[in-house]
Design an enzyme around this catalytic site. Structure first.
Site, PDB file in Angstrom:
ATOM      1  N   CYS A 261       0.794  -1.338  -0.025  1.00 25.92           N
ATOM      2  CA  CYS A 261      -0.020   0.043  -0.022  1.00 25.92           C
ATOM      3  C   CYS A 261       0.848   1.349   0.114  1.00 25.92           C
ATOM      4  CB  CYS A 261      -0.960  -0.125   1.171  1.00 25.92           C
ATOM      5  SG  CYS A 261      -2.243  -1.373   1.312  1.00 25.92           S
TER       6      CYS A 261
HETATM    7  N1  NAD Z   1      -2.681  -5.907   1.510  1.00 26.48           N
HETATM    8  C1  NAD Z   1      -3.174  -4.989   1.985  1.00 26.48           C
HETATM    9  O1  NAD Z   1      -2.785  -4.840   3.362  1.00 26.48           O
HETATM   10  C2  NAD Z   1      -4.097  -3.879   1.672  1.00 26.48           C
HETATM   11  C3  NAD Z   1      -4.801  -3.157   2.564  1.00 26.48           C
HETATM   12  C4  NAD Z   1      -5.690  -2.144   2.051  1.00 26.48           C
HETATM   13  C5  NAD Z   1      -6.155  -2.114   0.415  1.00 26.48           C
HETATM   14  N2  NAD Z   1      -5.373  -3.004  -0.156  1.00 26.48           N
HETATM   15  C6  NAD Z   1      -5.877  -2.923  -1.654  1.00 26.48           C
HETATM   16  O2  NAD Z   1      -6.598  -4.042  -1.735  1.00 26.48           O
HETATM   17  C7  NAD Z   1      -6.479  -4.692  -3.026  1.00 26.48           C
HETATM   18  C8  NAD Z   1      -6.091  -6.097  -3.058  1.00 26.48           C
HETATM   19  O3  NAD Z   1      -4.910  -6.249  -2.439  1.00 26.48           O
HETATM   20  P1  NAD Z   1      -4.375  -7.614  -1.898  1.00 26.48           P
HETATM   21  O4  NAD Z   1      -3.162  -7.337  -0.925  1.00 26.48           O
HETATM   22  O5  NAD Z   1      -5.492  -8.372  -1.131  1.00 26.48           O
HETATM   23  O6  NAD Z   1      -3.817  -8.297  -3.260  1.00 26.48           O
HETATM   24  P2  NAD Z   1      -3.362 -10.029  -3.288  1.00 26.48           P
HETATM   25  O7  NAD Z   1      -2.222 -10.086  -4.361  1.00 26.48           O
HETATM   26  O8  NAD Z   1      -3.023 -10.489  -2.075  1.00 26.48           O
HETATM   27  O9  NAD Z   1      -4.691 -10.580  -3.822  1.00 26.48           O
HETATM   28  C9  NAD Z   1      -5.372 -10.410  -4.984  1.00 26.48           C
HETATM   29  C10 NAD Z   1      -5.894 -11.637  -5.220  1.00 26.48           C
HETATM   30  O10 NAD Z   1      -6.638 -11.345  -6.763  1.00 26.48           O
HETATM   31  C11 NAD Z   1      -6.629 -12.389  -7.577  1.00 26.48           C
HETATM   32  N3  NAD Z   1      -6.938 -11.804  -8.922  1.00 26.48           N
HETATM   33  C12 NAD Z   1      -6.051 -11.050  -9.688  1.00 26.48           C
HETATM   34  N4  NAD Z   1      -6.836 -10.923 -10.825  1.00 26.48           N
HETATM   35  C13 NAD Z   1      -7.981 -11.309 -10.540  1.00 26.48           C
HETATM   36  C14 NAD Z   1      -9.229 -11.175 -11.533  1.00 26.48           C
HETATM   37  N5  NAD Z   1      -9.147 -10.715 -12.520  1.00 26.48           N
HETATM   38  N6  NAD Z   1     -10.326 -12.010 -11.037  1.00 26.48           N
HETATM   39  C15 NAD Z   1     -10.439 -12.659  -9.723  1.00 26.48           C
HETATM   40  N7  NAD Z   1      -9.173 -12.475  -8.942  1.00 26.48           N
HETATM   41  C16 NAD Z   1      -8.092 -12.043  -9.335  1.00 26.48           C
HETATM   42  C17 NAD Z   1      -5.192 -12.876  -7.459  1.00 26.48           C
HETATM   43  O11 NAD Z   1      -4.806 -14.109  -7.979  1.00 26.48           O
HETATM   44  C18 NAD Z   1      -4.896 -12.786  -5.800  1.00 26.48           C
HETATM   45  O12 NAD Z   1      -4.964 -13.762  -5.260  1.00 26.48           O
HETATM   46  C19 NAD Z   1      -5.332  -3.876  -3.721  1.00 26.48           C
HETATM   47  O13 NAD Z   1      -5.918  -2.700  -4.595  1.00 26.48           O
HETATM   48  C20 NAD Z   1      -4.653  -3.296  -2.599  1.00 26.48           C
HETATM   49  O14 NAD Z   1      -3.993  -1.914  -2.818  1.00 26.48           O
HETATM   50  C21 NAD Z   1      -4.448  -3.999   0.238  1.00 26.48           C
END
Ligand code: NAD
Length: 420
Positions: A261
């Site tokens: 992030c």
């Molecule tokens: N990790 C954090 O602490 C955090 C905190 C707040 C916000 N976010 C935001 O949340 C969002 C997700 O982050 P994350 O850390 O969970 O990511 P991540 O990479 O851990 O997980 C995302 C998942 O989405 C899947 N994916 C990708 N494309 C896809 C599609 N077209 N259809 C279905 N699944 C798909 C991937 O295979 C993966 O398993 C991002 O925008 C991130 O910026 C993350």
């Protein structure tokens, strides 16, 4: 059969969301494009620190299934999109996963469904990217046939005090009716729901929260660089400043910022500002400071080694203590240990790492050897660099190490310890 929720993207955000909704009594299914993620969850293995295998087992016992078949979306009353929003090599936003997920959801949408985007992105993403895709592909109208909203995720991995239920959740809708549906959904498993005026305000609020951290970390980093130049103890400065009971929020300097992030989100804000013809000045300036930090740490390690042993980094054994991006979390995404390792290698150093959370650590495809015992490693290297203050590290023991220690966290006291 209908299900309350389908989570699209089962990563660090999506899986804890699925778990919390399940705990609150909702029926939940998951969809992910990754065979590996689905296979792991199918085998009862959670790949996310905030969801244990036991919790996953309880979810599965209640009917939770993860799959790569998007047709489950048709069964959902609510679909929440939690797919990645990363950066290109040139630090430009990459919305490919949000676009792809929107197309997939649109292809399986039915009347009455609520769709919420949780992925972090710039203001306008829900309205200008997700909405037209949903409407064009499904033929359904947002605010009439389906509902669409945005709700930023505020998850803080590893935080024992604040989790999904007790962190206020900002919720928005493309229309007042959409917002009403989104509020009703999140109120089922979150204590406090904060309704923003519209989706752009919610999207901007998320970027502001993380840009605030980004800029303030860069500020203390720059002050740390100046303190080093002037022979001032930056940790004492921070300790003193933090005693002010109002108007000062403490941030700590270090080798850089990591995670998914803080190093990423400000660039969504900056790119949108550029596109609006309103370029930001603080984000690029802060990035410039952050980019200097790994080199500073390399220079400090070289100076410490020179002062204490008369040696240079070439051929020296350097121990990296804690390679995750934050303490007590098994996550090395964007960790500052990576640019630091590159910088040390470029100087000819031989690297070893110790981290109880990370069984294997490779940088640019080259594996760094892992020290199993901290005590032995501290006696076996020429210099150690404390990068992450995991709670399990006995800092007084580290301070008595056989080797000099560069402490980037302000935690170690020792005769041969140098600060950032
Ligand atoms: N990790 C954090 O602490 C955090 C905190 C707040 C916000 N976010 C935001 O949340 C969002 C997700 O982050 P994350 O850390 O969970 O990511 P991540 O990479 O851990 O997980 C995302 C998942 O989405 C899947 N994916 C990708 N494309 C896809 C599609 N077209 N259809 C279905 N699944 C798909 C991937 O295979 C993966 O398993 C991002 O925008 C991130 O910026 C993350």
């Amino acid at each position: 059969m209908r299900t309350d929720l389908v989570v699209v993207g089962l990563g660090y955000v999506g899986l804890p969301l699925a778990r919390r909704a399940h705990e609150a009594g909702l029926t939940v299914l998951g969809y992910d494009v990754s065979d590996a993620v689905v296979a792991g969850l199918d085998a009862g293995r959670s790949h996310v620190g905030d969801v244990s295998d036991e919790q996953l087992a309880a979810m599965r016992a209640a009917g939770f299934r993860a799959g790569t078949d998007p047709s489950v979306i048709r069964r959902a009353d609510t679909v929440v999109i939690c797919v990645p929003t990363g950066l290109s090599a040139r630090r430009r936003p990459e919305l490919g996963a949000v676009e792809a997920a929107s197309r997939t959801v649109a292809a399986h949408l039915r009347t009455g469904t609520l769709v919420v985007l949780e992925s972090t992105s710039h203001p306008g993403t829900t309205d200008d990217v997700v909405r037209p895709t949903l409407e064009r592909t499904s033929g359904l109208r947002v605010g009439e046939d389906i509902h669409l909203g945005y709700s930023p995720e505020r998850i803080d991995p590893g935080n024992k005090e604040f989790g999904l239920p007790n962190t206020p959740k900002v919720v928005s809708g493309c229309t007042p009716l959409c917002a009403k549906h989104a509020v009703a959904f999140y109120s089922r498993f979150v204590d406090t729901v904060v309704v923003s005026r519209g989706t752009r305000e919610a999207e901007m609020a998320k970027l502001l929260e993380n840009t605030y951290r980004f800029v303030n970390i860069a500020l203390v980093d720059e002050v740390a660089l100046l303190c080093d130049h002037m022979g001032i103890d930056v940790w004492d400065v921070l300790h003193c400043a933090a005693t002010k009971p109002f108007g000062f929020e403490p941030f700590t300097p270090g080798a850089g910022v990591g995670g998914h992030c803080i190093p990423v989100d400000p660039h969504y804000l900056a790119a949108k500002a550029d596109a609006e013809g309103f370029p930001l000045t603080l984000v690029p300036a802060a990035q410039g400071v952050l980019d200097r930090m790994p080199r500073h740490v390399v220079n400090r390690a070289a100076a410490l080694l020179g002062e204490t042993t008369g040696r240079s980094l070439r051929g020296a054994r350097v121990l990296l203590l804690g390679v995750t991006y934050k303490p007590d979390v098994a996550d090395v995404r964007e960790t500052p240990a990576i640019p630091l390792a590159r910088g040390l290698r470029a100087e000819g150093a031989e690297l070893v790492y110790h981290d109880p959370y990370i069984p294997e650590f490779a940088v640019d495809g080259a594996v760094i050897s892992r020290a199993a015992s901290l005590t032995e490693a501290l006696n076996d290297v020429d210099v150690a660099i404390l990068l992450q203050g995991h709670a399990c590290y006995d800092t007084s023991m580290v301070g008595r190490a056989g080797c000099p220690v560069l402490d980037t966290r302000g935690k170690v006291a020792g005769a041969r310890t140098a600060l950032l």
